[in-house]
Design a protein around this motif. Sequence first.
Motif, mmCIF file in Angstrom:
data_model
loop_
_atom_site.group_PDB
_atom_site.id
_atom_site.type_symbol
_atom_site.label_atom_id
_atom_site.label_comp_id
_atom_site.label_asym_id
_atom_site.label_seq_id
_atom_site.Cartn_x
_atom_site.Cartn_y
_atom_site.Cartn_z
ATOM 1 N N THR A 101 0.913 -1.263 -0.020
ATOM 2 C CA THR A 101 0.056 0.025 0.056
ATOM 3 C C THR A 101 0.950 1.212 0.031
ATOM 4 O O THR A 101 0.671 2.250 -0.838
ATOM 5 N N LEU A 102 1.821 1.214 0.909
ATOM 6 C CA LEU A 102 2.806 2.468 1.188
ATOM 7 C C LEU A 102 3.710 2.610 -0.430
ATOM 8 O O LEU A 102 4.009 3.661 -0.741
ATOM 9 N N ALA A 204 -3.940 -2.927 -1.367
ATOM 10 C CA ALA A 204 -4.731 -1.661 -0.652
ATOM 11 C C ALA A 204 -6.196 -1.715 -0.672
ATOM 12 O O ALA A 204 -6.812 -1.298 0.248
ATOM 13 N N HIS A 205 -6.594 -2.546 -1.781
ATOM 14 C CA HIS A 205 -8.121 -2.405 -1.780
ATOM 15 C C HIS A 205 -8.887 -3.837 -1.117
ATOM 16 O O HIS A 205 -9.901 -3.916 -1.413
ATOM 17 N N GLY A 206 -7.719 -4.615 -0.564
ATOM 18 C CA GLY A 206 -8.479 -5.910 0.026
ATOM 19 C C GLY A 206 -8.901 -6.774 -1.191
ATOM 20 O O GLY A 206 -9.566 -7.589 -0.839
ATOM 21 N N LYS A 207 -8.270 -6.769 -2.262
ATOM 22 C CA LYS A 207 -8.667 -7.765 -3.168
ATOM 23 C C LYS A 207 -8.119 -9.373 -2.817
ATOM 24 O O LYS A 207 -6.948 -9.449 -2.401
ATOM 25 N N ALA A 208 -8.832 -10.181 -3.039
ATOM 26 C CA ALA A 208 -8.517 -11.704 -2.803
ATOM 27 C C ALA A 208 -7.451 -12.125 -3.793
ATOM 28 O O ALA A 208 -6.392 -12.885 -3.053
ATOM 29 N N TRP A 209 -7.236 -11.791 -5.060
ATOM 30 C CA TRP A 209 -6.028 -12.212 -5.633
ATOM 31 C C TRP A 209 -4.688 -11.939 -5.166
ATOM 32 O O TRP A 209 -3.798 -12.427 -5.634
ATOM 33 N N PHE A 210 -4.841 -10.746 -4.313
ATOM 34 C CA PHE A 210 -3.471 -10.320 -3.865
ATOM 35 C C PHE A 210 -2.724 -11.413 -3.152
ATOM 36 O O PHE A 210 -1.561 -11.608 -3.175
ATOM 37 N N VAL A 211 -3.662 -12.235 -2.450
ATOM 38 C CA VAL A 211 -2.910 -13.284 -1.494
ATOM 39 C C VAL A 211 -2.246 -14.200 -2.435
ATOM 40 O O VAL A 211 -1.066 -14.750 -2.240
ATOM 41 N N GLY A 212 -2.539 -14.679 -3.664
ATOM 42 C CA GLY A 212 -1.965 -15.575 -4.458
ATOM 43 C C GLY A 212 -0.985 -14.979 -5.262
ATOM 44 O O GLY A 212 0.197 -15.614 -5.523
#
Length: 293
Positions: A101-102, A204-212
């Motif tokens: 995010t930063l 930053a937007h809490g999207k699920a695909w960020f985890v993968g």
Amino acid sequence: MDSDGGRTRTEVDAGDIQIWKEAVTRVRLSQAVVEQCGDPMAGSALSEDDASCPATAKISDAARGVLFAALDNLAMWCNAVAPKVYVEGVPSESASRPHFTLARAGIECAAQAGWLLEPEDRATRIERHLRLVLADMGEEQKAAGRHDPAVAAVLGERIAALKEDHGPIKAAPAYLDMVRATAGRGGVTDDHAEVLWRTASAAAHGKAWFVGAAHITHLGEEFAEGRFRAVHEVNPRAISAVVGFASKLVLWATFQYVSRLGLDFPSLYSSGLAQVASDLPRSVPDVPSETAE
């Protein structure tokens, strides 16, 4: 470092630690350089640019503001991973998403500063500046319209006057457009820059695909058909990629700013480096020493 969706810790290896150290140094060096800068020198590019801009919207002010915004966000990341003072034996811990995010905020602001200042042609710099000013005023007008119609009306008048004084003004580019346009200055291709920016935005937007995209997943027991317990361990290399890009981009944007001010970048770089070297992170004992009676 805490993983996403759990409290599993991930140790950062020496290779990534070195990349993070270099990124921290670039950011703190950029800060030290920018803090030495004042008004544009007489006859400099920004001095002459300012003379062609509205009194309330000087290009030098805009460039400084957005560059400080980039550095403020990236400095917070630096202070999280390399605090100026740390306690011996106490590890630095953080969740995964704030790193991205930063970095995203730093990338967007540094790209905007660089995109604004890079053109050699004065008319192009001023045209880009006016596009950004118009977009900024438009966003402020939208916000004011929700709570203070009188302020929104004044902003509408200022927008109309800007268009009347300078003729048709094109819409400002999207952040992604500026990120792609300046990607090479941060050491990556435009496509790679887009991947980094989208991944950071997903964080930053809490999207699920960020985890993968930024974690290594370890599957456990299958507790229901097709559903498994899982531990998502953050991949430090993903952080290294995004902060490395952000830090290189902001250092380049700093160079652009200093050069357009008419100042001597090598001299400011040297004094900035000396300042960073004199203020390296230092440790303190975990138990304060006894005070002498």
